[in-house]
Design a protein around this motif. Sequence first.
Motif, PDB file in Angstrom:
ATOM      1  N   LEU A  36      -5.798  -8.284   2.930  1.00 26.00           N
ATOM      2  CA  LEU A  36      -5.051  -7.595   1.882  1.00 26.00           C
ATOM      3  C   LEU A  36      -5.293  -6.089   1.952  1.00 26.00           C
ATOM      4  O   LEU A  36      -4.351  -5.295   1.791  1.00 26.00           O
ATOM      5  CB  LEU A  36      -5.457  -8.131   0.510  1.00 26.00           C
ATOM      6  CG  LEU A  36      -4.747  -7.515  -0.700  1.00 26.00           C
ATOM      7  CD1 LEU A  36      -3.271  -7.881  -0.699  1.00 26.00           C
ATOM      8  CD2 LEU A  36      -5.410  -7.966  -2.003  1.00 26.00           C
ATOM      9  N   ASP A  78       2.206  -8.482   0.975  1.00 31.10           N
ATOM     10  CA  ASP A  78       1.148  -8.251  -0.006  1.00 31.10           C
ATOM     11  C   ASP A  78       1.199  -9.307  -1.102  1.00 31.10           C
ATOM     12  O   ASP A  78       0.170  -9.877  -1.500  1.00 31.10           O
ATOM     13  CB  ASP A  78       1.307  -6.852  -0.600  1.00 31.10           C
ATOM     14  CG  ASP A  78       0.078  -6.392  -1.355  1.00 31.10           C
ATOM     15  OD1 ASP A  78      -0.076  -6.794  -2.520  1.00 31.10           O
ATOM     16  OD2 ASP A  78      -0.724  -5.628  -0.804  1.00 31.10           O
ATOM     17  N   TYR A 122       0.872  -0.361   4.280  1.00 34.63           N
ATOM     18  CA  TYR A 122       1.969  -0.263   3.309  1.00 34.63           C
ATOM     19  C   TYR A 122       2.113   1.159   2.777  1.00 34.63           C
ATOM     20  O   TYR A 122       3.219   1.712   2.726  1.00 34.63           O
ATOM     21  CB  TYR A 122       1.684  -1.246   2.174  1.00 34.63           C
ATOM     22  CG  TYR A 122       2.659  -1.229   1.028  1.00 34.63           C
ATOM     23  CD1 TYR A 122       3.986  -1.624   1.208  1.00 34.63           C
ATOM     24  CD2 TYR A 122       2.257  -0.856  -0.245  1.00 34.63           C
ATOM     25  CE1 TYR A 122       4.875  -1.645   0.145  1.00 34.63           C
ATOM     26  CE2 TYR A 122       3.139  -0.869  -1.315  1.00 34.63           C
ATOM     27  CZ  TYR A 122       4.443  -1.261  -1.114  1.00 34.63           C
ATOM     28  OH  TYR A 122       5.317  -1.276  -2.171  1.00 34.63           O
ATOM     29  N   ASP A 124      -2.478  -3.184   2.545  1.00 38.44           N
ATOM     30  CA  ASP A 124      -2.346  -2.078   1.601  1.00 38.44           C
ATOM     31  C   ASP A 124      -2.391  -0.727   2.307  1.00 38.44           C
ATOM     32  O   ASP A 124      -1.648   0.202   1.957  1.00 38.44           O
ATOM     33  CB  ASP A 124      -3.455  -2.146   0.545  1.00 38.44           C
ATOM     34  CG  ASP A 124      -3.201  -3.204  -0.505  1.00 38.44           C
ATOM     35  OD1 ASP A 124      -2.046  -3.654  -0.625  1.00 38.44           O
ATOM     36  OD2 ASP A 124      -4.152  -3.583  -1.209  1.00 38.44           O
ATOM     37  N   SER A 156      -0.014  -5.708 -10.332  1.00 38.52           N
ATOM     38  CA  SER A 156       1.029  -5.695  -9.311  1.00 38.52           C
ATOM     39  C   SER A 156       2.374  -6.139  -9.874  1.00 38.52           C
ATOM     40  O   SER A 156       3.399  -5.468  -9.688  1.00 38.52           O
ATOM     41  CB  SER A 156       0.618  -6.603  -8.146  1.00 38.52           C
ATOM     42  OG  SER A 156       1.630  -6.647  -7.166  1.00 38.52           O
TER      43      SER A 156
END
Length: 323
Positions: A66, A111, A73, A70, A250
């Motif tokens: 993750l 994600d 991203y 991130d 999120s």
Amino acid sequence: MNNTQPSSVTFFILQGLGSLGEKKMILFVIFLLAYTIILGGNSMIIYLVRTDPKLGSPMYFFLHNLSFVDMVYTTVTIPNMLSGFLTDVKIVSFPGCFLQMYSFIQLGLTDRALLTVMAYDRYVAICNPLRYTTVMTRPVRLLLIVGAWTFGAFFTLPAITMATQRSYCGPNVVRHCWCDPSSLRVLVCGDTQVENMVSLSSAVISLLTTGLLILISYILIVMAIAKMGATQRLKAFTTCVAHLTVVTISYTSAAFVYISYRVGNISPEVRIIVSVLYSILTPFLNPMIYSLRNKELRDAIKRAFCPHTDILPQGCKTLNIMS
């Protein structure tokens, strides 16, 4: 106009937040600082998981992935946005624009899929603790990671493929800091109703699918926790609180972005700022939330950066107090 006709636009101009004038430099400093923290915090998690043998459980394997997603991203958009703050005109090529758009959407969905995988991991750990190590084997973990990336690609490709086949005959000014699908779609020559439906359907289905699976996992977790004793209940809750906090932030921020694009009296600048904050909020908070809420991760930080516990630097003393 024929949809298969070659586009007359060979590049796009990203307008970004040019109308803010001198305030751009304030935003430049804020977002540069946020990006630095994102890279530093997530790199630290990746380093700790890969080097500390006590962080070898599946939960940290998924957290490590993750953090990687991130970082990539935010790297897809923030550096490009920062350079736009320093120049009057930010130009991006036609292929580069769609590559950025695809990467941004695909990584965002990946994600969400990883958060879903982590919810399933917590479900197995709490509801089937005796079978946890036999269920979450390395091949299964790798399969879940591949599934998360495939999920993101599957729901991204239809809308992006359709967008690349359309003609863009000008103007070629994108009212965003990056190649945002909604901002780019208004530049298409002809009707975009089909693209709107495909894009909206893909987004809604993907978000509802991951959100529903996470919700089901936590309903089953709550049912299992309710049958435990007080000590076990507290321990089980502690293992979930960081992930649940990240999921809440999120999906709440995603809802705000969705609403901002559908409220007519919101200015384009506000929409852009909301979208930018959404894109950096979860990657920015992830390392902080997991570091503050997870004792094993805090202990790993102390082992990595404060190896001599007899003479502790001030930062290590702070970590000890938090523990």
